[in-house]
Scaffold this motif. Structure first.
Motif, PDB file in Angstrom:
ATOM      1  N   PHE A  77       0.827  -1.206   0.000  1.00  0.00           N
ATOM      2  CA  PHE A  77       0.000   0.000   0.000  1.00  0.00           C
ATOM      3  C   PHE A  77       0.860   1.255   0.000  1.00  0.00           C
ATOM      4  CE2 PHE A  77      -3.941  -2.288   1.374  1.00  0.00           C
ATOM      5  CZ  PHE A  77      -4.783  -1.752   0.420  1.00  0.00           C
ATOM      6  N   HIS A 133       0.328   3.628  -3.051  1.00  0.00           N
ATOM      7  CA  HIS A 133      -0.289   4.914  -2.739  1.00  0.00           C
ATOM      8  C   HIS A 133       0.681   6.058  -3.019  1.00  0.00           C
ATOM      9  CE1 HIS A 133      -3.760   6.440   0.040  1.00  0.00           C
ATOM     10  NE2 HIS A 133      -3.709   7.084  -1.098  1.00  0.00           N
ATOM     11  N   CYS A 157     -10.929   8.399   0.411  1.00  0.00           N
ATOM     12  CA  CYS A 157     -10.067   7.660  -0.517  1.00  0.00           C
ATOM     13  C   CYS A 157     -10.123   6.180  -0.150  1.00  0.00           C
ATOM     14  CB  CYS A 157      -8.629   8.166  -0.427  1.00  0.00           C
ATOM     15  SG  CYS A 157      -7.464   7.218  -1.418  1.00  0.00           S
ATOM     16  N   CYS A 166      -8.240   3.804  -1.102  1.00  0.00           N
ATOM     17  CA  CYS A 166      -6.875   3.303  -0.813  1.00  0.00           C
ATOM     18  C   CYS A 166      -6.511   3.542   0.644  1.00  0.00           C
ATOM     19  CB  CYS A 166      -5.845   4.013  -1.689  1.00  0.00           C
ATOM     20  SG  CYS A 166      -5.518   3.200  -3.229  1.00  0.00           S
ATOM     21  N   THR A 167      -6.782   4.743   1.123  1.00  0.00           N
ATOM     22  CA  THR A 167      -6.486   5.060   2.523  1.00  0.00           C
ATOM     23  C   THR A 167      -7.315   4.184   3.444  1.00  0.00           C
ATOM     24  OG1 THR A 167      -5.927   7.345   1.943  1.00  0.00           O
ATOM     25  CG2 THR A 167      -6.455   6.910   4.251  1.00  0.00           C
ATOM     26  N   TRP A 186      -8.569   1.172   2.915  1.00  0.00           N
ATOM     27  CA  TRP A 186      -8.050  -0.199   2.929  1.00  0.00           C
ATOM     28  C   TRP A 186      -6.702  -0.281   3.638  1.00  0.00           C
ATOM     29  CZ3 TRP A 186      -9.141  -0.156  -2.945  1.00  0.00           C
ATOM     30  CH2 TRP A 186     -10.497  -0.308  -3.166  1.00  0.00           C
ATOM     31  N   HIS A 187      -5.849   0.713   3.398  1.00  0.00           N
ATOM     32  CA  HIS A 187      -4.540   0.719   4.044  1.00  0.00           C
ATOM     33  C   HIS A 187      -4.700   0.833   5.561  1.00  0.00           C
ATOM     34  CE1 HIS A 187      -0.109   2.265   3.805  1.00  0.00           C
ATOM     35  NE2 HIS A 187      -0.240   1.214   4.577  1.00  0.00           N
ATOM     36  N   TYR A 216      -4.128  10.162   4.432  1.00  0.00           N
ATOM     37  CA  TYR A 216      -2.882   9.436   4.135  1.00  0.00           C
ATOM     38  C   TYR A 216      -1.718  10.419   4.065  1.00  0.00           C
ATOM     39  CZ  TYR A 216       0.559   7.088   1.120  1.00  0.00           C
ATOM     40  OH  TYR A 216       1.700   6.575   0.584  1.00  0.00           O
TER      41      TYR A 216
END
Length: 132
Positions: free
Chosen positions: A14, A18, A61, A63-64, A66-67, A83
């Motif tokens: 990630f 990212h 976001c 991605c954030t 999930w991270h 993030y």
């Protein structure tokens, strides 16, 4: 491979993904070969921030999200919504003001979007007129 190792691999993946995504969002408009992809990516990003943000909170976001699920599973707590704030804090060793980071991210993101639109339009005009 145990769960902890898998989570650490996801955490590093990630970070790499990212970070690369952020760099591409800021610079992908520069190269003609990546401009169209950049416009799609920055448009999806802004849709996420605003469209999905209407549901999950402005600036959302995936991605954030999930991270942070991975980081929480690794035992990390007190994660900020952003993030960029998290990594600015890590890199500079002090806590950045969340509002300042949000404004910086919004200004740079909208700026990158506008430049991408202009560059893609210019490329389209050049292609349409047959000049290269």
């Amino acid at each position: 491979m145990d769960d902890q190792t898998t989570l650490l691999i996801f955490d590093y993946a990630f970070v790499a993904f990212h970070f690369s995504l952020v760099v591409f969002i800021l610079t992908g408009w520069i190269w003609k070969k990546t401009r169209r992809l950049h416009l799609y990516v920055i448009s999806a990003t802004i849709f996420s921030w605003v469209g999905l943000g209407a549901i999950y909170g402005l600036g959302y976001c995936p991605c954030t999200d999930w991270h942070w699920q991975v980081k929480r599973a690794l035992g990390e707590t007190g994660l900020p919504a952003s993030y960029i704030k998290y990594y600015l804090d890590q890199v500079f060793g002090f806590s950045w003001e969340p509002f300042t980071v949000d404004v910086l991210v919004a200004v740079l993101g909208i700026g990158a979007f506008l430049v991408s639109v202009i560059m893609n339009f210019r490329d389209w005009q050049t292609q349409k007129t047959g000049r290269e």
